[in-house]
Design an enzyme around this catalytic site. Structure first.
Site, PDB file in Angstrom:
ATOM      1  N   SER A 288       0.839  -1.203   0.000  1.00 28.46           N
ATOM      2  CA  SER A 288       0.000   0.000   0.000  1.00 28.46           C
ATOM      3  C   SER A 288       0.867   1.244   0.000  1.00 28.46           C
ATOM      4  CB  SER A 288      -0.881   0.018   1.253  1.00 28.46           C
ATOM      5  OG  SER A 288      -0.093   0.312   2.412  1.00 28.46           O
ATOM      6  N   ASP A 289       0.270   2.366  -0.345  1.00 32.45           N
ATOM      7  CA  ASP A 289       0.900   3.636  -0.018  1.00 32.45           C
ATOM      8  C   ASP A 289       0.690   3.867   1.476  1.00 32.45           C
ATOM      9  OD1 ASP A 289       2.193   6.072  -0.244  1.00 32.45           O
ATOM     10  OD2 ASP A 289       1.099   6.668  -2.050  1.00 32.45           O
TER      11      ASP A 289
END
Length: 839
Positions: A288-289
């Site tokens: 994920s970011d």
């Protein structure tokens, strides 16, 4: 996003899982800082641990490690910090894990699509948008390799980059760190960057991370917005550059983005599996970011493998609860952990730890020379009314503007032209620009060497600047835009007083040369009043030297725009449409009420008309078109030839496009010939698409033959559209047009080819009044070229195939077979009849 680092070893170039023609000692504190931890966790003898056995494959080693792991040790791989700090057991919020199994590395992630972020002794490279403007894939891969070496020596080995977006919105604050609007150029530029990072340094390897997947086209409200896109547009415009990059470079990791896609957050969106893995064949791990995760079960089951930074949604307690509730599966937990471990082993992280202490100066002379070459090739000459190159003679040159000098004016210096900015932390340039040569310094060296004089004015007062310009033979005036993460440009104009300054200088100067440091286009109300314009992007530490070399002709401009520059934002694909940008709320407004977390609806109603397709389809003349860039010489195109073939059995289509490019000027130069393809009307495809390009270096008067292969099986799907009903890439039969030229609008040569894989049809076989056999056939595309027959009597050997030219006499004891060939060479299956069948 996170600021981290990673420990990764030197290893022989890994065996690639796919190959195509076209590339840890630390724990993060909450602020993103790093605390050194030292070497990997060790057993009594790591040589006896099966996952450290280098004679086994990465798959076998990963399987062995996970077989020796407890459930909660497996969970560690699903979050960045627990995965990468094997001896740390506690995290904020009371999250506890057991220590990791022995002989696993400490890993550090490093942000930096552009280069090593803000570290002394590293190279400040031209921004990725400038790299794309070189159209030089070889240099792009070399930069990736150099970036990888500097990353490793700075004790990191997972690089959060390169990035891909499609420049849908010219105001996007992160446009400088992407590779432009075209899927082919963007995808290939990212691919070579990945290949350089992951394959360029056998002794100092790094893992690349493609980001931000996908349709992350603006910074404004990116965490609380949805990109609403029809399926065909999604696949052809926003997904395709990732498909190209994945298939061409086989990256070890991909990062999912903050935004939603059609109402579902990217990090829990089915496209992580249906598109990224099933369609593209991606086999690495997805992370994920930072802060882009919104769920436990939905994210894991959609295909996200690792939560970035500390454990929030992928904590042991939440994973245990979701597993007990049947919301996630053990198979998916094992799969996610396996993907991370396998990528780390495959990438070399287990076998070659990063140095215990960072190397203080990693920017070598070779790196600096590469940075200069990249800067020279990236800077685009947009206008030249015979004022450039400047003569090597005594000149009085006025240099004007805050970004020309390293002396601050209102907090602005030449560093604004070196690199884009970070909005957090030091709030300075993302790259270390302390070693840069300012344009003023480089220009002064050129002028004084020729016996001339430089007059400098910082441009804070346009009137005073005009007075200085009036005293000079030529004025070089600088303008800039400040761009970076978390903010989009407030408007489509130069920062501070840029337009007023250029207008004032142009009115006073005998000759005016404008230099722009931007990551996108800008309005140019003064364009008709100046003599020359360079767009220098954010050109890195060697940008000043490169600019001086170009101004005096020591280097010939060769950069070409990887994006379209519209005249105003109103004329862009998102201009004048609040639903396209910035997006709207349920009540139709664009303003978020205080405290509201309603999802902003960003509607991509322009569909396939992104970039140059928008301007072509809507009859809009941009300020400067995609692929445009001037030179100090001229080039002639001739001799277009296309060798084309279709295969009706496999459905594959192939064209070899060849032509001659000649340097017709008086100096050596480099040209970037571009090949575009227009699809049949039935495709309902706007405009044309770039399907190939080359970069050729030619001496004055020299010519070369350029050959571009265009194949339907290539990663860029050059002949295909995304067929929504069939759920696959599809090539339509019909007439295609190839165009060749110097830009998307300067097309010099064109030729049509027919894709025809449809066999002709025998419409009827009848007897005429004289009882002779009559055959009728048709072909909807290329036409019937040949009808043949073969006869057979009393089961004797059939006669050879013979051309049918007139009604055929066939006796009652014979059978006759017919086949038809069309002009494209497609042949029907033989049809056999006898006379009694025709009565």
């Amino acid at each position: 996003m996170t600021l981290s680092e990673d420990i990764r070893p030197a290893h022989a170039p890994r065996a690639r899982r796919r190959m195509t023609a076209l590339l840890l000692g630390a724990t993060l504190i909450a602020s993103g800082g790093v605390v050194a931890l030292g070497a990997p966790a060790v057993a009594a003898d790591c040589a006896t641990v099966p996952w450290m056995d280098t004679s086994k494959t990465a798959d076998q080693r990963a399987e062995a490690l996970l077989a020796a792991s407890s459930q909660h040790q497996k969970y560690r791989w699903l979050v960045e910090q627990p995965a990468n700090s094997p001896t740390q057991t506690t995290w904020s919020g009371g999250v506890v894990y057991p220590a990791q199994v022995e002989c696993t590395p400490t890993v550090i992630y490093a942000n930096g699509a552009e280069g090593v972020h803000n570290r002394a002794g590293t190279t400040a490279w031209p921004a990725p948008i400038g790299m794309a403007a070189t159209w030089n894939l070889e240099l792009g891969e070399a930069k990736g390799a150099a970036h990888g070496r500097e990353t490793f020596d700075n004790r990191s080995a997972v690089v959060l980059g390169p990035g891909i977006a499609s420049h849908r919105n010219p105001l996007n604050g992160r446009n400088p760190e992407y590779f432009g609007e075209d899927p082919l150029l963007s995808g290939l530029s990212a691919a070579v960057n990945v290949k350089g990072l992951e394959e360029g340094n056998p002794d100092k390897p790094v893992i690349a991370n493609l980001k931000h997947y996908v349709a992350n086209e603006q910074e404004f409200d990116k965490e609380l917005s949805t990109s609403n896109i029809d399926e065909r547009t999604f696949r052809q415009v926003y997904d395709l550059p990732y498909e190209i990059a994945v298939k061409e470079s086989d990256p070890n990791s991909v990062m999912c983005s903050y935004n939603q896609i059609n109402g579902i957050y990217a990090c829990e969106n089915p496209v992580l599996t249906t598109s990224l893995r099933d369609e593209m064949g991606f086999t690495g791990y997805t992370m994920s970011d930072f802060g882009a995760v919104h769920s436990t079960a939905a994210s894991l089951m959609a295909g996200m493998d690792q939560e970035l930074n500390r454990p929030v949604y992928f904590t042991p307690a939440l994973l245990d609860a979701a597993l007990a509730a049947g919301e996630i599966t053990q198979a998916r937990i094992d799969e996610a952990a396996f993907r991370v471990v396998r990528a780390y082993i495959d990438g070399g992280l287990f076998d070659h730890p990063i140095p215990a202490v960072r190397v203080p100066d990693t920017s070598t002379p070779a790196h600096k020379a590469l940075a200069l070459e990249l800067a020279e090739q990236s800077i685009v000459l947009l206008k030249n009314d015979d004022v450039l190159p400047l003569a090597a003679e005594p000149l009085k040159v006025a240099v004007i503007g805050q970004t020309a000098s390293l002396t601050p004016t209102g907090g602005v210096t030449a560093r604004q032209g070196c690199s884009q900015f970070l909005p957090f932390g030091s709030a300075g340039t993302v790259l270390n620009c302390t070693a840069m040569t300012a344009p003023l310094t480089a220009i002064t060296e050129k002028v004084t060497a020729a016996g001339g004089e430089v007059l400098y004015n910082n441009g804070a007062d346009p009137v005073a600047a005009a007075a200085v310009a009036a005293e000079a033979d030529v004025a070089i005036v600088f303008g800039y835009t400040k761009m970076g993460e978390d903010n989009d440009m407030p408007n489509y104009r130069l920062s501070v007083n840029g337009d007023a300054l250029i207008t004032s200088v142009a009115a006073a100067a005998e000759k005016t040369v404008v230099v722009l440091n931007t990551g996108s286009g800008v309005e140019m109300p003064w364009l008709g009043d100046v003599d020359a314009v360079f767009n220098a992007w954010y050109s890195g530490e060697k940008g000043g030297v490169a600019l001086a070399n170009l101004l005096w002709g020591d280097a010939n401009p060769s950069g070409k725009l990887p994006v379209t520059f519209p005249k105003s934002i109103a004329e862009s694909p998102v201009g004048g449409s609040p639903e396209r940008f910035p997006g709207i709320f349920a009540d139709g407004s664009i303003t978020r009420p205080a405290g509201s977390e309603e999802i902003r609806q960003i509607n991509y109603t322009e569909g396939l008309e992104n970039g140059y397709k928008w301007y072509d389809e809507n009859g809009v003349d941009p300020q400067f078109e995609f692929g445009f860039g001037l030179s100090y010489t001229s080039f002639e195109y001739s001799g277009l030839e296309i060798e084309h073939s279709d295969d009706p059995v496999t459905g594959e289509v192939h064209s070899t496009v060849s032509f001659t490019v000649k340097n017709t000027g008086a100096v050596a130069g480099s040209e970037i010939p571009q090949v575009y393809l227009s699809l049949p009307a039935a495709a309902e495809e706007p405009g044309k698409r770039l399907v190939g390009f080359d970069r050729v270096d030619l001496a004055a008067g020299e010519s070369t033959r350029v050959e571009v292969e265009v194949d339907s099986t290539a990663s860029n799907q050059p002949f295909s559209i995304w067929d929504v009903e069939a759920d696959k890439w599809t090539v339509l039969d019909g007439e295609y047009e190839f165009s060749v030229g110097a830009s998307s609008r300067d097309l010099r040569l064109s030729e049509d080819v027919l894709v025809d894989r449809i066999a002709p049809e025998i419409v009827s076989i009848t007897l005429d009044r004289s009882q002779k056999v009559v055959v009728e056939a048709t072909d909807e595309l290329s036409g019937v070229a040949l009808i043949e027959y073969s006869t057979q009597k009393n089961k004797q050997e059939a006669s050879p195939w013979t051309e049918y030219t007139a009604p055929l006499q066939v006796d009652a004891k014979s059978t006759v077979s017919f086949r038809v060939t069309d002009a494209s060479g497609n042949v029907t299956e033989a049809v056999e009849v006898n006379r009694k069948d025709l009565r």
